[in-house]
Design a protein around this motif. Structure first.
Motif, PDB file in Angstrom:
ATOM      1  N   TYR A 282       0.764  -1.228   0.085  1.00 31.30           N
ATOM      2  CA  TYR A 282       0.028  -0.116  -0.189  1.00 31.30           C
ATOM      3  C   TYR A 282       0.807   1.252  -0.065  1.00 31.30           C
ATOM      4  N   ILE A 283       0.111   2.308  -0.231  1.00 33.27           N
ATOM      5  CA  ILE A 283       0.999   3.467   0.140  1.00 33.27           C
ATOM      6  C   ILE A 283       0.114   4.500   0.619  1.00 33.27           C
ATOM      7  N   LYS A 284      -0.061   4.896   1.954  1.00 36.21           N
ATOM      8  CA  LYS A 284      -0.651   5.382   2.643  1.00 36.21           C
ATOM      9  C   LYS A 284      -0.408   6.759   3.596  1.00 36.21           C
ATOM     10  N   LYS A 285      -1.286   7.697   2.902  1.00 35.95           N
ATOM     11  CA  LYS A 285      -1.483   8.793   2.992  1.00 35.95           C
ATOM     12  C   LYS A 285      -1.464   9.368   4.425  1.00 35.95           C
ATOM     13  N   GLY A 286      -0.270   9.553   5.321  1.00 37.12           N
ATOM     14  CA  GLY A 286      -0.750  10.737   6.651  1.00 37.12           C
ATOM     15  C   GLY A 286      -0.621  11.627   6.804  1.00 37.12           C
ATOM     16  N   GLU A 287      -0.880  12.180   8.273  1.00 33.02           N
ATOM     17  CA  GLU A 287      -1.050  13.701   8.071  1.00 33.02           C
ATOM     18  C   GLU A 287       0.177  14.307   8.082  1.00 33.02           C
ATOM     19  N   ALA A 288       1.459  14.159   7.836  1.00 35.85           N
ATOM     20  CA  ALA A 288       2.708  15.047   7.730  1.00 35.85           C
ATOM     21  C   ALA A 288       3.388  13.894   7.189  1.00 35.85           C
ATOM     22  N   ARG A 289       3.224  12.681   6.578  1.00 30.89           N
ATOM     23  CA  ARG A 289       4.017  11.612   5.488  1.00 30.89           C
ATOM     24  C   ARG A 289       3.297  10.575   5.267  1.00 30.89           C
ATOM     25  N   GLN A 290       4.311  10.346   3.905  1.00 25.20           N
ATOM     26  CA  GLN A 290       3.966   9.221   2.983  1.00 25.20           C
ATOM     27  C   GLN A 290       4.108   7.828   4.074  1.00 25.20           C
ATOM     28  N   PHE A 291       3.728   6.755   3.685  1.00 22.04           N
ATOM     29  CA  PHE A 291       4.105   5.453   4.140  1.00 22.04           C
ATOM     30  C   PHE A 291       3.934   4.276   3.051  1.00 22.04           C
ATOM     31  N   LEU A 292       5.258   4.213   2.844  1.00 22.20           N
ATOM     32  CA  LEU A 292       5.869   2.724   1.886  1.00 22.20           C
ATOM     33  C   LEU A 292       5.305   1.429   2.829  1.00 22.20           C
ATOM     34  N   ILE A 293       4.672   1.282   2.086  1.00 20.34           N
ATOM     35  CA  ILE A 293       3.904  -0.278   3.289  1.00 20.34           C
ATOM     36  C   ILE A 293       4.114  -1.408   2.045  1.00 20.34           C
ATOM     37  N   ILE A 294       5.248  -2.104   2.755  1.00 17.10           N
ATOM     38  CA  ILE A 294       5.979  -3.462   1.433  1.00 17.10           C
ATOM     39  C   ILE A 294       5.554  -4.622   2.213  1.00 17.10           C
ATOM     40  N   ASP A 295       5.721  -5.800   1.606  1.00 13.89           N
ATOM     41  CA  ASP A 295       5.744  -6.653   2.515  1.00 13.89           C
ATOM     42  C   ASP A 295       6.513  -7.595   3.328  1.00 13.89           C
ATOM     43  N   ALA A 296       7.949  -7.154   3.375  1.00 12.85           N
ATOM     44  CA  ALA A 296       8.854  -7.677   3.585  1.00 12.85           C
ATOM     45  C   ALA A 296       8.743  -6.879   5.266  1.00 12.85           C
ATOM     46  N   GLY A 297       9.283  -7.415   6.143  1.00 17.10           N
ATOM     47  CA  GLY A 297       9.534  -6.954   8.034  1.00 17.10           C
ATOM     48  C   GLY A 297      10.433  -6.769   7.987  1.00 17.10           C
ATOM     49  N   MET A 298      10.074  -6.782   9.788  1.00 16.96           N
ATOM     50  CA  MET A 298      11.898  -6.182  10.418  1.00 16.96           C
ATOM     51  C   MET A 298      12.315  -7.784  11.229  1.00 16.96           C
ATOM     52  N   ASN A 299      11.284  -8.878  10.326  1.00 17.85           N
ATOM     53  CA  ASN A 299      11.044 -10.342  11.315  1.00 17.85           C
ATOM     54  C   ASN A 299      12.213 -10.652   9.964  1.00 17.85           C
ATOM     55  N   ASP A 300      11.628 -10.260   8.245  1.00 18.74           N
ATOM     56  CA  ASP A 300      12.593 -10.720   7.429  1.00 18.74           C
ATOM     57  C   ASP A 300      13.895 -10.294   7.067  1.00 18.74           C
ATOM     58  N   LEU A 301      14.030  -8.809   7.785  1.00 26.03           N
ATOM     59  CA  LEU A 301      15.894  -7.921   8.249  1.00 26.03           C
ATOM     60  C   LEU A 301      15.646  -6.773   9.284  1.00 26.03           C
ATOM     61  N   ILE A 302      16.246  -7.326  10.013  1.00 21.64           N
ATOM     62  CA  ILE A 302      16.510  -6.799  11.275  1.00 21.64           C
ATOM     63  C   ILE A 302      17.123  -6.014  12.097  1.00 21.64           C
ATOM     64  N   ARG A 303      18.247  -5.327  10.668  1.00 18.30           N
ATOM     65  CA  ARG A 303      19.899  -4.635  10.260  1.00 18.30           C
ATOM     66  C   ARG A 303      19.013  -3.405  11.312  1.00 18.30           C
ATOM     67  N   PRO A 304      18.151  -2.629  10.189  1.00 22.12           N
ATOM     68  CA  PRO A 304      17.508  -1.237  10.850  1.00 22.12           C
ATOM     69  C   PRO A 304      16.644  -0.941  11.969  1.00 22.12           C
ATOM     70  N   SER A 305      16.179  -1.710  12.625  1.00 19.82           N
ATOM     71  CA  SER A 305      15.480  -1.892  13.786  1.00 19.82           C
ATOM     72  C   SER A 305      16.882  -1.865  14.975  1.00 19.82           C
ATOM     73  N   MET A 306      16.879  -3.016  14.505  1.00 20.34           N
ATOM     74  CA  MET A 306      17.995  -3.335  15.484  1.00 20.34           C
ATOM     75  C   MET A 306      19.330  -2.154  15.730  1.00 20.34           C
ATOM     76  N   TYR A 307      19.707  -1.766  14.714  1.00 23.43           N
ATOM     77  CA  TYR A 307      21.600  -0.740  14.419  1.00 23.43           C
ATOM     78  C   TYR A 307      21.345   0.576  14.341  1.00 23.43           C
ATOM     79  N   ASP A 308      19.486   0.577  13.712  1.00 26.09           N
ATOM     80  CA  ASP A 308      19.522   1.703  12.840  1.00 26.09           C
ATOM     81  C   ASP A 308      20.537   1.885  11.767  1.00 26.09           C
ATOM     82  N   ALA A 309      20.591   0.669  10.993  1.00 23.67           N
ATOM     83  CA  ALA A 309      21.325   0.556  10.132  1.00 23.67           C
ATOM     84  C   ALA A 309      20.736   1.170   9.263  1.00 23.67           C
ATOM     85  N   TYR A 310      21.843   1.630   7.537  1.00 23.24           N
ATOM     86  CA  TYR A 310      21.355   2.147   6.496  1.00 23.24           C
ATOM     87  C   TYR A 310      21.339   1.395   5.516  1.00 23.24           C
ATOM     88  N   HIS A 311      20.263   1.010   4.741  1.00 24.28           N
ATOM     89  CA  HIS A 311      20.424   0.207   3.617  1.00 24.28           C
ATOM     90  C   HIS A 311      19.485   0.806   2.529  1.00 24.28           C
TER      91      HIS A 311
END
Length: 408
Positions: A282-311
């Motif tokens: 989905y593309i979800k329009k919030g009040e101040a920003r837009q969210f690009l919602i994808i079917d991969a989650g933090m359970n698939d790739l935890i580095r951004p959540s765990m380390y604030d990692a940049y990809h």
């Protein structure tokens, strides 16, 4: 977007997203680059299995002559099953258990990288009971700042790893007094994702001085394990450390000692050889920003959540010349299930394929089935062909791992 000669879109027609995809040729070339750059020295390249433990990847590296740096019995079993000889396996880790040590001794691995005196005593006890002699090196902590993320630095005095270098001389004396122990090396590993070679210079200089001290004490030091940790370029305009310079530092500071050098690369072999492919839900329009919602989650790739990692995040097929600032998020019921915030990306729509880059290391291997989400399959590409090297489980297979007690 292609991996080698195969388009990602063509794979996605057969394999539902999300999935990991690796380049065999990139893995091979990254490994051979270490072989070339360390060719001036007697060197054993021991791939750090924790970076990605897939059997197809281990088999690929075994066929090229790689050894393995392992941190558990499970990783020893994986390495052996993939064809990596036991005499090319080094066993690291701070909490080796009795069963793990016994298993490693039965299989006659090359070396234990010891982290504490109690571990030394346990290895001695088990080796003596098996009438074996365990080759050991002691991991010294040189108190060198690696200038990397706090959660992946390992060479400072407050970290749990290794024995302080100021104390290590007496620990070597203790090791030499124990039955079933062969003192043969020194081990150092100061952290992961290092992008500056200066910390290596500091650590290797301290190791060289320490080896001279140990030899003057009568220890026959024939191996120096310099660990791994060489960084990769996660950012688009980032330049990773030069392997040739890294090898030259090792040669200049350690070469005169005449020791076998063990190198333990993981991320720098697998990191940029793999991507995570996902679809926009989905593309979800919030009040101040837009969210690009994808079917991969933090359970698939935890580095951004765990380390604030940049990809880097790229569209698989470039279909627009416009861009939008998005928060890229997944379906997991956690605010932390966020891959990036307010990043400018090509304007997307539902159904578009996107690729999260530099995921070959510490991606799939750290994944889970949190929220009862099925693990992403893994694909390996070689030239114009691809193969599934780990399949997606079914919901039945995941749920059937649970056992209901008879009294329910």
């Amino acid at each position: 977007m292609h991996v080698e000669n195969v388009s990602i879109a063509s794979i996605a027609k057969d394999i539902p997203t999300p999935f990991y995809c690796y380049s065999y040729s990139a893995i091979k070339e990254n490994y051979l680059a270490y072989k070339r750059t360390f060719s001036q020295q007697d060197t054993l390249i021991c791939y750090a299995v924790k970076a990605n433990a897939n059997q197809a990847i281990l088999k690929s590296l075994a066929n090229l002559g790689a050894g393995a740096d392992v941190v558990s019995e499970g990783e020893i079993r994986r390495a052996l099953q993939a064809g990596i000889p036991a005499n090319k396996i080094v066993f690291s880790g701070v909490a080796k258990t009795r069963d793990e040590i016994a298993y490693a001794l039965v299989h006659n691995i090359l070396q234990f990288n010891v982290e504490s005196e109690p571990e030394l005593a346990l290895i001695s006890e088990i080796a003596s009971a098996q009438n074996k002699v365990a080759g050991i090196s002691i991991r010294i902590n040189p108190n060198v700042c690696a200038n990397t993320h706090a959660k992946i630095t390992t060479g400072k005095s407050e970290n749990k790893f290794g024995i302080p270098i100021a104390k290590a001389q007496s620990v070597y004396q203790y090791a030499a007094s124990l039955p079933g122990i062969k003192v043969q090396g020194v081990d150092v590993h100061i952290g992961s994702q290092l992008t500056d070679l200066e910390p290596y210079k500091q650590a290797f200089s301290k190791v060289a001085e320490f080896v001279a001290v140990l030899r003057s004490d009568g220890h026959n030091i024939s191996i120096i394990d310099i660990g791994g940790g060489l960084g990769i370029d996660y950012h688009e305009n980032e330049t990773p450390p030069n392997k040739e310079e890294y090898a030259q530092i090792a040669q200049e500071l350690l070469g005169h000692l005449g020791c076998k050098i063990i190198v333990e690369p993981g991320r720098s072999i697998l990191g940029n050889a793999g991507i995570l492919v996902s679809s926009v839900v989905y593309i979800k329009k919030g009040e101040a920003r837009q969210f690009l919602i994808i079917d991969a989650g933090m359970n698939d790739l935890i580095r951004p959540s765990m380390y604030d990692a940049y990809h880097q995040i790229k569209p698989v097929e470039h279909t627009t010349n416009t861009s939008t600032f998005y928060d890229v998020v997944g379906p997991v019921c956690e605010t932390g299930d966020t891959f990036t915030k307010q990043r400018e990306l090509p304007t997307a729509q539902a159904g578009d394929l996107i690729a999260i880059l530099s995921c070959g290391a510490y991606g799939s291997v750290m994944s889970s089935t949190y929220n009862t989400r099925l693990s992403a399959p893994e694909i390996m590409v070689k030239e114009n062909q691809y193969s599934v090297i780990k399949s997606r489980p079914s919901y039945e297979e995941v749920i059937e791992q649970d056992i209901i007690p008879h009294w329910l």
